[in-house]
Design a protein around this motif. Structure first.
Motif, PDB file in Angstrom:
ATOM      1  N   ASP A  43       0.835  -1.195   0.000  1.00 39.88           N
ATOM      2  CA  ASP A  43       0.000   0.000   0.000  1.00 39.88           C
ATOM      3  C   ASP A  43       0.872   1.248   0.000  1.00 39.88           C
ATOM      4  OD1 ASP A  43      -0.822   0.110   3.567  1.00 39.88           O
ATOM      5  OD2 ASP A  43       1.039  -0.270   2.483  1.00 39.88           O
ATOM      6  N   ASP A  44       2.019   1.171  -0.710  1.00 42.47           N
ATOM      7  CA  ASP A  44       2.969   2.265  -0.693  1.00 42.47           C
ATOM      8  C   ASP A  44       2.449   3.496  -1.428  1.00 42.47           C
ATOM      9  OD1 ASP A  44       5.845   0.089  -0.901  1.00 42.47           O
ATOM     10  OD2 ASP A  44       4.851   0.982   0.831  1.00 42.47           O
ATOM     11  N   GLY A  45       1.567   3.320  -2.418  1.00 47.14           N
ATOM     12  CA  GLY A  45       1.150   4.507  -3.144  1.00 47.14           C
ATOM     13  C   GLY A  45      -0.027   4.253  -4.046  1.00 47.14           C
ATOM     14  N   ASP A  46      -0.531   5.336  -4.622  1.00 46.57           N
ATOM     15  CA  ASP A  46      -1.627   5.267  -5.555  1.00 46.57           C
ATOM     16  C   ASP A  46      -1.096   5.089  -6.962  1.00 46.57           C
ATOM     17  OD1 ASP A  46      -3.296   5.651  -3.463  1.00 46.57           O
ATOM     18  OD2 ASP A  46      -3.469   7.827  -3.757  1.00 46.57           O
ATOM     19  N   GLU A  47      -2.014   4.859  -7.892  1.00 53.94           N
ATOM     20  CA  GLU A  47      -1.629   4.692  -9.280  1.00 53.94           C
ATOM     21  C   GLU A  47      -2.052   5.914 -10.058  1.00 53.94           C
ATOM     22  OE1 GLU A  47      -3.460   1.816 -12.306  1.00 53.94           O
ATOM     23  OE2 GLU A  47      -1.800   0.698 -11.452  1.00 53.94           O
ATOM     24  N   TYR A  48      -1.138   6.475 -10.808  1.00 52.51           N
ATOM     25  CA  TYR A  48      -1.403   7.675 -11.601  1.00 52.51           C
ATOM     26  C   TYR A  48      -1.324   7.296 -13.066  1.00 52.51           C
ATOM     27  CZ  TYR A  48      -0.368  12.023 -14.018  1.00 52.51           C
ATOM     28  OH  TYR A  48      -0.360  13.067 -14.897  1.00 52.51           O
ATOM     29  N   THR A  49      -2.349   7.624 -13.852  1.00 52.27           N
ATOM     30  CA  THR A  49      -2.406   7.239 -15.251  1.00 52.27           C
ATOM     31  C   THR A  49      -2.168   8.452 -16.130  1.00 52.27           C
ATOM     32  OG1 THR A  49      -3.978   5.490 -14.754  1.00 52.27           O
ATOM     33  CG2 THR A  49      -3.806   6.174 -17.048  1.00 52.27           C
ATOM     34  N   GLU A  50      -1.235   8.334 -17.038  1.00 51.95           N
ATOM     35  CA  GLU A  50      -0.937   9.383 -17.997  1.00 51.95           C
ATOM     36  C   GLU A  50      -0.890   8.741 -19.384  1.00 51.95           C
ATOM     37  OE1 GLU A  50       3.025  11.778 -18.783  1.00 51.95           O
ATOM     38  OE2 GLU A  50       2.008  12.528 -17.001  1.00 51.95           O
ATOM     39  N   GLY A  51      -1.936   8.951 -20.168  1.00 55.22           N
ATOM     40  CA  GLY A  51      -2.022   8.290 -21.456  1.00 55.22           C
ATOM     41  C   GLY A  51      -2.257   6.807 -21.262  1.00 55.22           C
ATOM     42  N   LEU A  57       2.722   5.845  -7.731  1.00 54.97           N
ATOM     43  CA  LEU A  57       3.192   7.003  -6.989  1.00 54.97           C
ATOM     44  C   LEU A  57       3.391   6.662  -5.529  1.00 54.97           C
ATOM     45  CD1 LEU A  57       0.988   9.824  -8.511  1.00 54.97           C
ATOM     46  CD2 LEU A  57       3.252   9.071  -9.183  1.00 54.97           C
ATOM     47  N   GLY A  58       4.212   7.462  -4.864  1.00 55.81           N
ATOM     48  CA  GLY A  58       4.443   7.271  -3.450  1.00 55.81           C
ATOM     49  C   GLY A  58       5.558   6.295  -3.132  1.00 55.81           C
ATOM     50  N   MET A  59       6.221   5.779  -4.138  1.00 52.90           N
ATOM     51  CA  MET A  59       7.321   4.840  -3.886  1.00 52.90           C
ATOM     52  C   MET A  59       8.582   5.349  -4.568  1.00 52.90           C
ATOM     53  SD  MET A  59       7.739   0.795  -4.848  1.00 52.90           S
ATOM     54  CE  MET A  59       6.541   0.293  -3.636  1.00 52.90           C
ATOM     55  N   PRO A 142       9.061   9.099   5.246  1.00 52.71           N
ATOM     56  CA  PRO A 142       7.928   8.178   5.229  1.00 52.71           C
ATOM     57  C   PRO A 142       6.943   8.576   4.130  1.00 52.71           C
ATOM     58  CG  PRO A 142       8.326   9.092   7.426  1.00 52.71           C
ATOM     59  CD  PRO A 142       9.133   9.894   6.466  1.00 52.71           C
ATOM     60  N   VAL A 143       6.149   7.598   3.681  1.00 52.07           N
ATOM     61  CA  VAL A 143       5.201   7.814   2.579  1.00 52.07           C
ATOM     62  C   VAL A 143       3.851   7.236   2.953  1.00 52.07           C
ATOM     63  CG1 VAL A 143       4.680   7.244   0.175  1.00 52.07           C
ATOM     64  CG2 VAL A 143       7.007   7.833   0.826  1.00 52.07           C
ATOM     65  N   ALA A 144       2.779   7.961   2.594  1.00 50.23           N
ATOM     66  CA  ALA A 144       1.408   7.475   2.776  1.00 50.23           C
ATOM     67  C   ALA A 144       0.617   7.829   1.526  1.00 50.23           C
ATOM     68  CB  ALA A 144       0.762   8.089   4.015  1.00 50.23           C
ATOM     69  N   GLY A 145       0.448   6.863   0.639  1.00 53.66           N
ATOM     70  CA  GLY A 145      -0.219   7.143  -0.626  1.00 53.66           C
ATOM     71  C   GLY A 145       0.601   8.115  -1.449  1.00 53.66           C
ATOM     72  N   ARG A 146      -0.035   9.206  -1.872  1.00 50.85           N
ATOM     73  CA  ARG A 146       0.682  10.221  -2.638  1.00 50.85           C
ATOM     74  C   ARG A 146       1.375  11.251  -1.747  1.00 50.85           C
ATOM     75  NH1 ARG A 146      -2.411  12.122  -8.118  1.00 50.85           N
ATOM     76  NH2 ARG A 146      -3.095  10.089  -8.877  1.00 50.85           N
ATOM     77  N   PHE A 181       2.949  16.543  -1.675  1.00 48.19           N
ATOM     78  CA  PHE A 181       1.932  15.767  -2.389  1.00 48.19           C
ATOM     79  C   PHE A 181       2.442  15.497  -3.792  1.00 48.19           C
ATOM     80  CE2 PHE A 181      -1.868  15.415  -5.105  1.00 48.19           C
ATOM     81  CZ  PHE A 181      -2.500  14.365  -4.471  1.00 48.19           C
ATOM     82  N   ARG A 182       2.441  14.219  -4.201  1.00 54.65           N
ATOM     83  CA  ARG A 182       2.962  13.824  -5.514  1.00 54.65           C
ATOM     84  C   ARG A 182       1.898  14.105  -6.570  1.00 54.65           C
ATOM     85  NH1 ARG A 182       7.484  10.514  -5.758  1.00 54.65           N
ATOM     86  NH2 ARG A 182       8.302  10.476  -7.880  1.00 54.65           N
TER      87      ARG A 182
END
Length: 227
Positions: A43-51, A57-59, A142-146, A181-182
């Protein structure tokens, strides 16, 4: 006869084109999907879609780097004491500070880097106190999501100038904490606060001078470019 030759020619060309297409390499785009990641308990990060490409993200991985740009305010704390800062009659007024830095991740959460800053504060006599700190920094993040929370300790030296007199090198200690914030794979934006300690050991150079440790509190808006 001509019709037969034409049909044979068209057939040969068609066979050649089909063979060429079969021989050409096919390009496969690697794209993560929800089904593929459903068995991953990270659960290190969210997924960001570009095209057509998805970024996790977040890792941060060892070897990742970022350039940091920060602009903010610098509040003097002890000129001559903290009580004067609270009352608003400090000998130095609220000033500004800007920073530029480069940082390199040793692990997914630990990074080392180097920051160069320029700060100024105006005195009650309209003189300007300028300082340029050069700081080597160690960051634990430390990281929490983005969201990324860099905790940094910096140590270095500074060039300082006030009233036509220069002091170099001056010691600098700078603990710092922030929340970023990423926005995308390459950019993050956030806020940082730091305690800036700049002691001057003037008695080492002049027996009649007194040592003094300038203390400042900074608040900055920070942008980071990741690569």
């Amino acid at each position: 006869m001509k019709r037969l030759i034409t049909l044979l020619s068209v057939g040969i060309i068609g066979i050649y084109i089909s063979s060429a297409q079969a021989a050409l390499p096919k390009t496969t785009f690697m794209q993560s999907s929800q089904d593929e990641n459903s068995g991953d308990d990270s659960d290190d990060g969210d997924e960001y879609t570009e095209g057509d490409i998805s970024f996790d993200l977040g890792m941060n991985l060892p070897g990742d780097q970022y350039i940091k740009i920060a602009l903010g305010l610098c509040l003097p704390l002890n000129f001559p004491d903290f009580e004067s800062t609270i009352k608003g009659d400090s000998q130095l007024k609220l000033g500004g500070i800007g920073s530029l830095g480069y940082h390199y991740f040793l692990t997914s959460k630990m990074a080392i880097g180097f920051d160069v800053s320029f700060g100024f504060n105006v005195s009650i006599g309209s003189h300007v106190f300028n300082y340029v700190p050069f700081i080597a920094a160690f960051t634990y993040q430390p990281v929490a999501g983005r969201f990324e929370f860099p905790l940094t300790i910096g140590l270095g030296f500074a060039w300082e100038s006030f009233g036509g007199k220069n002091y170099f090198p001056g010691l600098v200690v700078k603990p710092e904490a922030g929340a970023m914030f990423r926005l995308t794979e390459s950019w993050s934006l956030g806020l940082e606060a730091s305690y800036l300690l700049m002691p001057q050991f003037s008695s080492w150079y002049n027996d009649n001078a007194e040592n003094f440790a300038g203390q400042f509190l900074t608040f900055s808006v920070t942008a980071r470019y990741h690569f």
